[in-house]
Design an enzyme around this catalytic site. Structure first.
Site, PDB file in Angstrom:
ATOM      1  CG  ASP A   1      -1.841  -1.152   1.291  1.00  0.00           C
ATOM      2  OD1 ASP A   1      -2.164  -1.683   0.223  1.00  0.00           O
ATOM      3  OD2 ASP A   1      -2.250  -1.519   2.416  1.00  0.00           O
TER       4      ASP A   1
HETATM    5  N1  URA Z   1      -1.156  -5.947   3.885  1.00  0.00           N
HETATM    6  C1  URA Z   1      -1.657  -4.702   3.902  1.00  0.00           C
HETATM    7  O1  URA Z   1      -2.695  -4.439   4.496  1.00  0.00           O
HETATM    8  N2  URA Z   1      -0.979  -3.755   3.240  1.00  0.00           N
HETATM    9  C2  URA Z   1       0.175  -3.980   2.594  1.00  0.00           C
HETATM   10  O2  URA Z   1       0.767  -3.054   2.033  1.00  0.00           O
HETATM   11  C3  URA Z   1       0.688  -5.282   2.591  1.00  0.00           C
HETATM   12  C4  URA Z   1      -0.011  -6.252   3.244  1.00  0.00           C
END
Ligand code: URA
Length: 250
Positions: free
Chosen positions: A104
């Site tokens: 993310d």
């Molecule tokens: N899980 C998440 O919620 N975000 C990420 O970036 C990676 C795994």
């Protein structure tokens, strides 16, 4: 038969085909210490020593980089508004690079970038169950029963084809001995999952009534984030790391 020298140099991003022709004619490239004056000469990439401007080039068909992804950058190849992880590596001038999975925008940490599609497929295939470990800073301390639920599988809202709940696969929660609480006093845990569902870690913590305050990926399969890389820094994988990922190195 071997590989043409200009193709080998092109794979090393030495320049365009036209530039390479010129460089070779100018004697900047040597094969086994002898200047090669013809770009179309065939070389044996596993045995010949090829150098450009005196620097020996090792043959690798594909390129592999470890990035410590910083917060604020998107794990995509292009984006109209935001900086992408590919923008960070643009000076490498490697065509066809892709991030191996997505973090993310507000997640930091290990991201492998490569033009080796087979490796990406192997690491991301849901059937392969590659472990990923995250350092997770959370709002509230976990109870024993939260840990048990996270480890056994929680309902994060996904459904199987038949409409039944698709719980997360077994995971592992560890208390991080180095940092029990971060500077904001948020508890820090290590969570290892073997799937890669959308926002999975955040949704798993939500499922037990918690909230992720900060997330950092530390490992993917045998690959560990190099602690010397600050957010935004990257380096090529070492031969040892490539071997651990079963990448064919010549
Ligand atoms: N899980 C998440 O919620 N975000 C990420 O970036 C990676 C795994």
């Amino acid at each position: 038969m071997g590989l043409r020298l200009d193709k080998f140099l092109g794979d090393h991003n030495i320049g365009t085909r036209k530039q390479i022709k010129e460089y070779v004619k100018n004697g900047r490239c040597s094969v086994n210490g002898v200047p090669a004056l013809k770009p179309d000469v065939h070389i044996d990439e596993s045995n010949d020593e090829i150098s450009f401007d005196g620097k020996v080039l090792s043959y690798s068909k594909y390129h592999y980089y470890m990035l410590n992804k910083p917060v604020g950058v998107v794990s995509a190849t292009t984006d109209k508004k935001q900086e992408t992880v590919i923008d960070i590596l643009k000076e490498e001038n490697v065509k066809g690079l892709n991030p191996c999975g997505r973090l993310d925008i507000d997640t930091e940490g290990l991201l492998l970038l490569t033009d080796d599609g087979e490796l990406i497929h192997r690491l991301l295939s849901p059937k392969k169950h590659v472990d990923k470990t995250y350092e997770v800073h959370i709002k509230y301390a976990l109870s024993e029963s939260d840990i048990k639920r996270l480890e056994e599988g929680v309902d994060i809202g996904d459904k199987n084809d038949d409409g039944s709940k698709k719980l997360t696969l077994p995971a592992k929660v560890c208390i991080n001995e180095d940092i029990i609480n971060d500077e904001n006093d948020n508890p820090v845990i290590l969570l290892t999952i073997c799937e890669g569902r959308f926002h999975q870690v955040k949704r798993m913590l939500e499922a037990v009534g918690n909230e992720v305050m900060f997330l950092k990926r530390l490992s993917m399969g045998p690959l560990l984030l190099d602690p010397n890389l600050n957010p935004g820094e990257y380096r090529e994988l070492t031969n040892e790391e490539k071997r651990a990922l079963n990448i064919d190195i010549k």
